[in-house]
Design a protein around this motif. Structure first.
Motif, short mmCIF file in Angstrom:
data_model
loop_
_atom_site.label_atom_id
_atom_site.label_comp_id
_atom_site.label_asym_id
_atom_site.label_seq_id
_atom_site.Cartn_x
_atom_site.Cartn_y
_atom_site.Cartn_z
N GLU A 284 22.14 10.90 25.44
CA GLU A 284 21.03 9.94 25.42
C GLU A 284 21.54 8.55 25.75
O GLU A 284 22.66 8.19 25.39
CB GLU A 284 20.40 9.89 24.03
CG GLU A 284 19.63 11.11 23.64
CD GLU A 284 19.07 11.01 22.23
OE1 GLU A 284 17.87 11.27 22.08
OE2 GLU A 284 19.81 10.68 21.30
N ASP A 285 20.68 7.81 26.44
CA ASP A 285 20.96 6.40 26.70
C ASP A 285 19.69 5.61 26.47
O ASP A 285 18.71 6.15 25.94
CB ASP A 285 21.55 6.21 28.10
CG ASP A 285 20.62 6.62 29.22
OD1 ASP A 285 19.41 6.88 28.97
OD2 ASP A 285 21.09 6.70 30.37
N GLY B 297 16.48 7.17 27.49
CA GLY B 297 16.08 8.41 26.84
C GLY B 297 17.04 9.54 27.11
O GLY B 297 18.25 9.34 27.23
N LEU B 298 16.49 10.73 27.23
CA LEU B 298 17.30 11.92 27.45
C LEU B 298 18.05 11.81 28.77
O LEU B 298 17.45 11.62 29.82
CB LEU B 298 16.40 13.17 27.45
CG LEU B 298 17.11 14.51 27.60
CD1 LEU B 298 17.99 14.81 26.40
CD2 LEU B 298 16.08 15.62 27.80
N ASP C 83 14.80 18.31 19.32
CA ASP C 83 15.06 17.88 20.69
C ASP C 83 14.34 18.76 21.70
O ASP C 83 14.22 18.40 22.88
CB ASP C 83 16.57 17.93 21.02
CG ASP C 83 17.34 16.83 20.33
OD1 ASP C 83 16.86 15.68 20.31
OD2 ASP C 83 18.44 17.13 19.82
#
Length: 151
Positions: free
Chosen positions: A49-50, A53-54, A13
């Motif tokens: 996250e969705d 993205g982050l 990450d």
């Protein structure tokens, strides 16, 4: 708007996090988050996250030197998700992780000019100390935050 799902961080990450740091803060910040934090402390760090993205992250650790303490090194939320509860959820998840390991105190720091961070930590139940002169070296004054997990 609701907070996106949160998971335990992974070492990989790091690249996604440093890719947004400067933009999210509006100033150079990547130097304050070396890769070692995700390489060594990803099991105690969190990522939101969705579909975009982050959405946010919290880099935290359980102190090896102070078995009663945990430390939040860095946390951030994507600008469009601010005030969505994402930061609160990241912090609450970290508090639960620290409590489960027997920690009773969480600490963090920020610069004295970071009024947003000072307000946020105060609202999250941290006590504020400082500025503490030279905490991070000569001329590097910091505000120190502490929150008991015993409550």
């Amino acid at each position: 708007m609701t907070a996106p799902p949160i998971r335990t961080a992974r070492a990989d990450d790091y690249d996604a996090i440093v890719a947004v740091l400067d933009a999210w803060w509006g100033r150079p910040m990547t130097g304050k988050l070396p890769r070692l934090f995700l390489d060594h402390f990803h099991p105690t760090s969190l990522v939101a996250e969705d579909d975009a993205g982050l959405g946010g992250f919290l880099i935290g650790l359980l102190s090896p030197a102070h078995p009663d303490q945990a430390y939040i090194h860095f946390a951030g939320v994507r600008p469009d998700l601010r005030r969505s509860g994402t930061a609160r959820e990241l912090y609450e998840r970290f508090f639960a992780l620290a409590r489960a390991d027997g920690r009773t105190l969480v600490r963090a720091i920020t610069g004295p000019v970071n009024s947003g961070s000072i307000r946020y930590h105060t609202a999250m139940g941290f006590t504020v100390h400082g500025p503490v002169a030279d905490l991070d070296g000569p001329g590097a004054d910091r505000m120190r935050f502490e929150r008991s997990l015993s409550v």
